[in-house]
Design a protein around this motif. Structure first.
Motif, mmCIF file in Angstrom:
data_model
loop_
_atom_site.group_PDB
_atom_site.id
_atom_site.type_symbol
_atom_site.label_atom_id
_atom_site.label_comp_id
_atom_site.label_asym_id
_atom_site.label_seq_id
_atom_site.Cartn_x
_atom_site.Cartn_y
_atom_site.Cartn_z
ATOM 1 N N ALA A 104 1.085 -1.303 -0.015
ATOM 2 C CA ALA A 104 0.015 0.058 -0.073
ATOM 3 C C ALA A 104 0.739 1.337 -0.055
ATOM 4 O O ALA A 104 0.327 2.130 0.072
ATOM 5 C CB ALA A 104 -0.760 -0.049 1.239
ATOM 6 N N ALA A 105 2.069 1.174 -0.141
ATOM 7 C CA ALA A 105 2.935 2.373 0.152
ATOM 8 C C ALA A 105 2.523 3.304 -1.195
ATOM 9 O O ALA A 105 3.116 4.450 -1.033
ATOM 10 C CB ALA A 105 4.716 1.941 -0.110
ATOM 11 N N ALA A 106 2.210 2.895 -2.390
ATOM 12 C CA ALA A 106 2.180 3.608 -3.357
ATOM 13 C C ALA A 106 1.081 4.681 -3.205
ATOM 14 O O ALA A 106 1.227 5.820 -3.591
ATOM 15 C CB ALA A 106 1.824 2.885 -4.811
ATOM 16 N N ILE A 107 0.088 4.479 -2.463
ATOM 17 C CA ILE A 107 -0.872 5.244 -2.298
ATOM 18 C C ILE A 107 -0.871 6.024 -0.842
ATOM 19 O O ILE A 107 -1.469 7.347 -0.526
ATOM 20 C CB ILE A 107 -2.281 4.699 -1.999
ATOM 21 N N LYS A 108 0.220 5.878 -0.100
ATOM 22 C CA LYS A 108 0.268 6.583 1.201
ATOM 23 C C LYS A 108 0.693 7.935 1.011
ATOM 24 O O LYS A 108 0.134 8.724 1.791
ATOM 25 C CB LYS A 108 1.492 6.008 1.997
ATOM 26 N N PRO A 109 1.520 8.188 0.311
ATOM 27 C CA PRO A 109 1.971 9.765 0.094
ATOM 28 C C PRO A 109 0.537 10.862 -0.154
ATOM 29 O O PRO A 109 0.372 11.854 0.216
ATOM 30 C CB PRO A 109 2.770 9.746 -0.982
ATOM 31 N N PHE A 110 -0.295 10.157 -1.108
ATOM 32 C CA PHE A 110 -1.515 10.922 -1.413
ATOM 33 C C PHE A 110 -2.508 11.078 -0.297
ATOM 34 O O PHE A 110 -3.077 11.954 0.209
ATOM 35 C CB PHE A 110 -1.988 10.177 -2.743
ATOM 36 N N VAL A 111 -2.532 9.894 0.658
ATOM 37 C CA VAL A 111 -3.352 10.162 1.738
ATOM 38 C C VAL A 111 -2.686 10.952 2.893
ATOM 39 O O VAL A 111 -3.425 12.006 3.213
ATOM 40 C CB VAL A 111 -3.420 8.799 2.515
ATOM 41 N N LEU A 112 -1.648 11.130 2.981
ATOM 42 C CA LEU A 112 -0.832 11.779 3.872
ATOM 43 C C LEU A 112 -0.851 13.353 3.599
ATOM 44 O O LEU A 112 -0.936 14.247 4.021
ATOM 45 C CB LEU A 112 0.606 11.551 4.107
ATOM 46 N N GLY A 113 -0.764 13.544 2.294
ATOM 47 C CA GLY A 113 -1.007 14.846 1.579
ATOM 48 C C GLY A 113 -2.077 15.517 1.760
ATOM 49 O O GLY A 113 -2.323 16.542 2.316
ATOM 50 N N TYR A 114 -3.483 14.829 1.704
ATOM 51 C CA TYR A 114 -4.618 14.980 2.008
ATOM 52 C C TYR A 114 -4.884 15.327 3.462
ATOM 53 O O TYR A 114 -5.345 16.568 3.674
ATOM 54 C CB TYR A 114 -5.393 13.814 1.540
ATOM 55 N N SER A 242 -0.847 18.146 10.811
ATOM 56 C CA SER A 242 -0.325 18.906 9.822
ATOM 57 C C SER A 242 1.107 18.482 9.758
ATOM 58 O O SER A 242 1.934 17.804 8.756
ATOM 59 C CB SER A 242 -0.121 20.376 9.649
ATOM 60 N N ALA A 243 1.615 18.348 10.816
ATOM 61 C CA ALA A 243 3.311 18.043 11.344
ATOM 62 C C ALA A 243 3.443 16.586 10.950
ATOM 63 O O ALA A 243 4.387 16.195 10.187
ATOM 64 C CB ALA A 243 3.543 18.523 12.554
ATOM 65 N N THR A 244 2.706 15.706 11.602
ATOM 66 C CA THR A 244 2.918 14.042 11.125
ATOM 67 C C THR A 244 2.631 13.835 9.813
ATOM 68 O O THR A 244 3.228 12.834 9.329
ATOM 69 C CB THR A 244 1.996 13.295 12.347
ATOM 70 N N SER A 245 1.623 14.356 9.065
ATOM 71 C CA SER A 245 1.397 14.089 7.739
ATOM 72 C C SER A 245 2.304 14.512 6.810
ATOM 73 O O SER A 245 2.696 13.947 5.985
ATOM 74 C CB SER A 245 -0.243 14.553 7.395
#
Length: 254
Positions: A104-114, A242-245
């Protein structure tokens, strides 16, 4: 210092992290899974599926303590609790199944960005004006998504569900207490799913440290949630989210 064959000195850093993470989680409705999972994967090099499994086994204990504490402090809204419960558990089972089958690593940056954007929105909202109280409308799909992301990412129930309910205008104290209470049942469901697919989790080393620190901090977090002013709570939730994401995005893309 060795107690029952366990070196507490070696566990001290993990106890401290578990204590701090649960203190924030209990007071603001998020962060334990995110912080613990980041440390396990990013620092200790634990595979994502195993890290998520261990975090959820620890949370079986921390969320139980936190849920009881929030109940005693009057922080739980019954209607919202049941609206979140079943969708969250269903999403958790689905997320645990997919994480053991795919990366699931591929979608994780998008979720964290949101989540970073949501955190910034809550921060600005807390700084500029007091929130208008509204009854949250989009609860069932939010519970489903939060449960799925929590299992798939080793943390995410609090950031996703708490932040979005606050954006919808729900009362912060009730949101945080209710989300923490539902998380106990979600965590038990996800842990059972992981154990079915991966076997029994190892409660040694870092995992035990997280457990000790987290359980010790849970009552303090619930007490803090009861007495935090709404404005301060929104600012703190926005800052922590915001900081953790943002750090998660940096770590995932780095």
């Amino acid at each position: 210092m060795v107690v029952w064959g366990i070196d507490l000195g070696a566990l001290a850093p993990y106890i401290a992290v578990g204590f701090a993470a649960q203190l924030v989680d209990g007071a603001l409705g998020m962060a334990f899974g995110v912080i613990s999972n980041m440390l396990m994967v990013g620092v200790l090099g634990v595979p994502p599926a195993l890290a998520s499994q261990r975090v959820h086994v620890v949370e079986c204990f921390t969320t139980a303590t936190s849920a009881i504490s929030h109940l005693l402090n009057g922080n739980i809204e019954k209607t919202l609790f049941f609206r979140l419960l079943l969708p969250g558990m269903a999403g958790g089972v689905l997320g645990a199944y997919l994480l053991t089958a795919i990366d699931a690593a591929a979608i994780k940056p998008f979720v964290l960005g949101y989540l970073t954007l949501i955190g910034l929105y809550l921060l600005v909202r807390g700084l500029l004006w007091p929130p208008k109280r509204r009854e949250p409308r989009h609860v069932v799909p939010l519970g489903l998504l939060g449960g799925f992301l929590d299992a798939a990412g080793g943390g995410g129930w609090g950031p996703v569900v708490t932040s979005n309910l606050l954006v919808q205008g729900a009362e912060p104290r009730k949101v945080i207490g209710t989300v923490n209470a539902v998380e106990f049942f979600l965590t038990m469901t996800i842990s059972a799913a992981f154990i079915y697919h991966l076997g029994v989790a190892d409660l040694a080393g870092a995992t035990l440290g997280f457990l000790i620190g987290g359980v010790a901090a849970a009552p303090l977090g619930a007490f803090a949630a009861k007495y935090f002013p709404t404005k301060a709570m929104l600012i703190l939730v926005g800052t922590v989210l915001s900081a953790t994401s943002a750090y998660g995005v940096y770590a995932a893309l780095g």
